[in-house]
Design a protein around this motif. Sequence first.
Motif, mmCIF file in Angstrom:
data_model
loop_
_atom_site.group_PDB
_atom_site.id
_atom_site.type_symbol
_atom_site.label_atom_id
_atom_site.label_comp_id
_atom_site.label_asym_id
_atom_site.label_seq_id
_atom_site.Cartn_x
_atom_site.Cartn_y
_atom_site.Cartn_z
ATOM 1 N N PRO A 266 20.364 -0.102 -4.638
ATOM 2 C CA PRO A 266 19.400 0.445 -5.205
ATOM 3 C C PRO A 266 18.085 -0.070 -4.281
ATOM 4 C CG PRO A 266 19.985 -1.532 -6.125
ATOM 5 C CD PRO A 266 21.018 -1.149 -5.302
ATOM 6 N N HIS A 267 16.982 0.570 -4.571
ATOM 7 C CA HIS A 267 15.949 0.482 -3.877
ATOM 8 C C HIS A 267 14.714 -0.152 -4.723
ATOM 9 C CE1 HIS A 267 17.627 3.505 -0.866
ATOM 10 N NE2 HIS A 267 17.865 3.911 -1.946
ATOM 11 N N PRO A 268 13.824 -1.060 -4.203
ATOM 12 C CA PRO A 268 12.909 -1.907 -5.019
ATOM 13 C C PRO A 268 11.764 -0.942 -5.120
ATOM 14 C CG PRO A 268 12.785 -2.906 -2.845
ATOM 15 C CD PRO A 268 14.072 -1.818 -2.704
ATOM 16 N N LEU A 269 11.393 -0.678 -6.475
ATOM 17 C CA LEU A 269 10.108 0.011 -6.648
ATOM 18 C C LEU A 269 8.849 -1.066 -7.336
ATOM 19 C CD1 LEU A 269 8.526 2.975 -6.968
ATOM 20 C CD2 LEU A 269 9.813 3.060 -9.258
ATOM 21 N N MET A 270 7.738 -0.958 -6.958
ATOM 22 C CA MET A 270 7.057 -1.737 -7.444
ATOM 23 C C MET A 270 5.593 -1.097 -7.697
ATOM 24 S SD MET A 270 7.843 -4.555 -4.414
ATOM 25 C CE MET A 270 8.420 -3.239 -3.461
ATOM 26 N N HIS A 271 4.720 -2.007 -8.733
ATOM 27 C CA HIS A 271 3.519 -1.586 -9.064
ATOM 28 C C HIS A 271 2.850 -2.743 -9.408
ATOM 29 C CE1 HIS A 271 0.400 0.070 -11.693
ATOM 30 N NE2 HIS A 271 0.826 1.320 -11.583
ATOM 31 N N PHE A 272 1.459 -2.774 -8.875
ATOM 32 C CA PHE A 272 0.738 -3.958 -8.775
ATOM 33 C C PHE A 272 0.026 -4.404 -10.040
ATOM 34 C CE2 PHE A 272 0.143 -3.966 -4.071
ATOM 35 C CZ PHE A 272 1.064 -4.824 -3.816
ATOM 36 N N GLY A 273 -0.011 -3.312 -11.114
ATOM 37 C CA GLY A 273 -0.866 -3.463 -12.330
ATOM 38 C C GLY A 273 -2.041 -3.741 -12.100
ATOM 39 N N MET A 274 -2.937 -4.704 -12.717
ATOM 40 C CA MET A 274 -4.342 -5.050 -12.344
ATOM 41 C C MET A 274 -4.748 -5.885 -11.185
ATOM 42 S SD MET A 274 -6.359 -3.353 -14.574
ATOM 43 C CE MET A 274 -7.810 -4.647 -14.895
ATOM 44 N N SER A 275 -3.848 -6.913 -11.125
ATOM 45 C CA SER A 275 -4.202 -8.044 -9.926
ATOM 46 C C SER A 275 -2.991 -8.126 -8.972
ATOM 47 C CB SER A 275 -4.638 -9.277 -10.704
ATOM 48 O OG SER A 275 -3.400 -9.848 -11.311
ATOM 49 N N GLY A 276 -2.149 -7.460 -8.947
ATOM 50 C CA GLY A 276 -0.932 -7.796 -8.221
ATOM 51 C C GLY A 276 -1.118 -7.498 -6.703
ATOM 52 N N TRP A 277 -0.534 -8.145 -5.588
ATOM 53 C CA TRP A 277 -0.946 -7.972 -4.253
ATOM 54 C C TRP A 277 0.496 -8.510 -3.403
ATOM 55 C CZ3 TRP A 277 -4.139 -4.625 -2.476
ATOM 56 C CH2 TRP A 277 -4.601 -4.557 -1.342
ATOM 57 N N MET A 278 0.502 -8.045 -2.219
ATOM 58 C CA MET A 278 1.518 -8.444 -1.589
ATOM 59 C C MET A 278 0.978 -9.197 -0.235
ATOM 60 S SD MET A 278 5.034 -6.084 -0.312
ATOM 61 C CE MET A 278 5.616 -6.452 -2.045
ATOM 62 N N LYS A 279 1.615 -10.098 0.044
ATOM 63 C CA LYS A 279 1.184 -11.249 1.221
ATOM 64 C C LYS A 279 2.087 -11.321 2.244
ATOM 65 C CE LYS A 279 -2.130 -13.567 -1.560
ATOM 66 N NZ LYS A 279 -3.144 -14.937 -1.683
ATOM 67 N N PHE A 280 1.573 -11.598 3.557
ATOM 68 C CA PHE A 280 2.497 -11.533 4.473
ATOM 69 C C PHE A 280 2.279 -13.166 5.346
ATOM 70 C CE2 PHE A 280 2.264 -7.221 3.678
ATOM 71 C CZ PHE A 280 3.188 -6.806 4.003
ATOM 72 N N SER A 281 3.372 -13.889 5.518
ATOM 73 C CA SER A 281 3.111 -15.122 6.052
ATOM 74 C C SER A 281 2.519 -15.128 7.475
ATOM 75 C CB SER A 281 4.504 -15.960 6.203
ATOM 76 O OG SER A 281 5.324 -15.139 7.140
ATOM 77 N N ASN A 282 2.620 -14.086 8.309
ATOM 78 C CA ASN A 282 1.949 -13.858 9.625
ATOM 79 C C ASN A 282 0.912 -13.008 10.084
ATOM 80 O OD1 ASN A 282 3.734 -11.743 8.912
ATOM 81 N ND2 ASN A 282 4.221 -11.275 11.253
ATOM 82 N N ASP A 283 0.196 -12.491 8.791
ATOM 83 C CA ASP A 283 -0.822 -11.589 8.644
ATOM 84 C C ASP A 283 -1.556 -11.741 7.531
ATOM 85 O OD1 ASP A 283 -2.458 -9.778 9.857
ATOM 86 O OD2 ASP A 283 -0.907 -8.257 10.255
ATOM 87 N N ASP A 284 -2.902 -11.167 7.546
ATOM 88 C CA ASP A 284 -3.695 -11.196 6.547
ATOM 89 C C ASP A 284 -3.935 -9.798 6.040
ATOM 90 O OD1 ASP A 284 -5.618 -11.664 4.506
ATOM 91 O OD2 ASP A 284 -7.165 -12.364 5.941
ATOM 92 N N SER A 285 -3.238 -9.521 4.794
ATOM 93 C CA SER A 285 -3.144 -8.159 4.298
ATOM 94 C C SER A 285 -4.488 -7.773 3.353
ATOM 95 C CB SER A 285 -2.160 -7.884 3.442
ATOM 96 O OG SER A 285 -2.012 -8.532 2.290
ATOM 97 N N THR A 286 -5.329 -8.937 3.126
ATOM 98 C CA THR A 286 -6.594 -8.461 2.427
ATOM 99 C C THR A 286 -7.684 -8.779 3.374
ATOM 100 O OG1 THR A 286 -6.578 -10.937 1.923
ATOM 101 C CG2 THR A 286 -5.622 -9.738 0.472
ATOM 102 N N TYR A 287 -9.009 -9.129 2.824
ATOM 103 C CA TYR A 287 -10.201 -9.043 3.808
ATOM 104 C C TYR A 287 -10.875 -10.458 3.698
ATOM 105 C CZ TYR A 287 -9.278 -4.342 2.274
ATOM 106 O OH TYR A 287 -8.888 -3.210 1.885
ATOM 107 N N TYR A 288 -10.124 -11.449 3.359
ATOM 108 C CA TYR A 288 -10.837 -12.580 3.239
ATOM 109 C C TYR A 288 -10.297 -13.701 4.139
ATOM 110 C CZ TYR A 288 -6.738 -14.097 0.569
ATOM 111 O OH TYR A 288 -5.701 -14.289 0.056
#
Length: 380
Positions: free
Chosen positions: A72-94
């Motif tokens: 199977p393949h993982p399908l995701m939805h963030f809803g209101m406040s979900g996010w995905m983070k990376f240990s070696n990079d900043d995926s947001t703007y802060y």
Amino acid sequence: MPEIAEIARIVHYLKKHAVGRTVSAVKTQEDAIVYGKVGTSASEFEKAMTGRKILDAKQQGKYFWLEMDSKPHPLMHFGMSGWMKFSNDDSTYYRPAKEQAEEWPPRFWKFVLELEGTPVCQVAFVDARRLGRIRLVDAEKEEMRKTSPLKENGPDPVIDKDTLTVDWLAKKLRSKKVPVKALLLDQANISGIGNWVGDEIMYQARLHPEQYSNTFTDEQVKKLHDAMMYVCDTAVELLADKDKFPEDWLMTHRWSKGKKEAAKLPNGSRITFLKVGGRTSAIVPSVQKKTAAVAGDVSEGADEGEDQREEEVKPKKTAKRKSKPKPEDEEVKEEEEDVPVPKKQKKGVNGTAQKGKKLGTPIKSEDASGQRRSGRLSKG
């Protein structure tokens, strides 16, 4: 909530750091809502992902998924406040307060994928409010969009241009009698448009957001279509970085932190706010004129601060009445995911209130939705 552009940003980072690599290890935290509401468990997710190779990352509107080397393949939805983070990079703007490095895994994580190879990288799905959804779809990768829940969602303005034509939009608008913005926000009609994208589209088209969808002329429908393609294409291309948005965009000037008098365009045009159906819409009255009937429950002068701080909005009190409990595995609809939750109801991984006020380092961020993302770093 994360919309089409914010999801494009995450897909960008997944392609950059995860695609082409094998998942060497998976850590999960059981959550009967984030996993369970869509028929998956954390243990099933962990078993399905361990040792598998990630071939690609894709998106349809507010949904995104990883194409694995087998189903199977993982399908995701963030809803209101979900996010995905990376240990070696900043995926947001802060950046964390005092420029201290963020502890890993981040707070409110639901899963962490450890990837083989270099550079060292771990990927974490985080969701403080538990309105996001993580599921496994047992379908061939070519059939993902023909499978629920994606098949029940409308075309994506960026990747489905052959479907979402001017004629298609005209038929869709005239098949209903609802405020046009409400039609745009309904994911069953069009995928990926949320509150701020919808407001920007209506402003760029110079149309009133609460005018009934079946009242627009052919010329107005064409303007709406052009604006939709322009806004979605530009926002996705810029990966939701509002600092790079065109200077004449409503988005760049609408956030007044509750001070309505401060919401103006560079040319001095005033930005005001309407509320209909519980949602706040930003408009520029000098150019967004009503040319036909509008919804009767529009209230003018809504405080933009209410929309900006929607996580803190308390629901109206209603008379108590008995009702049958909904089954635990019932799918949460898009409209329900948009409903604000009082600040005091925010829950942790185990459904208990998060205390931890003295743990870690406070962080703050702001994304294209204009919402402040804040929290405190912990050891997970």
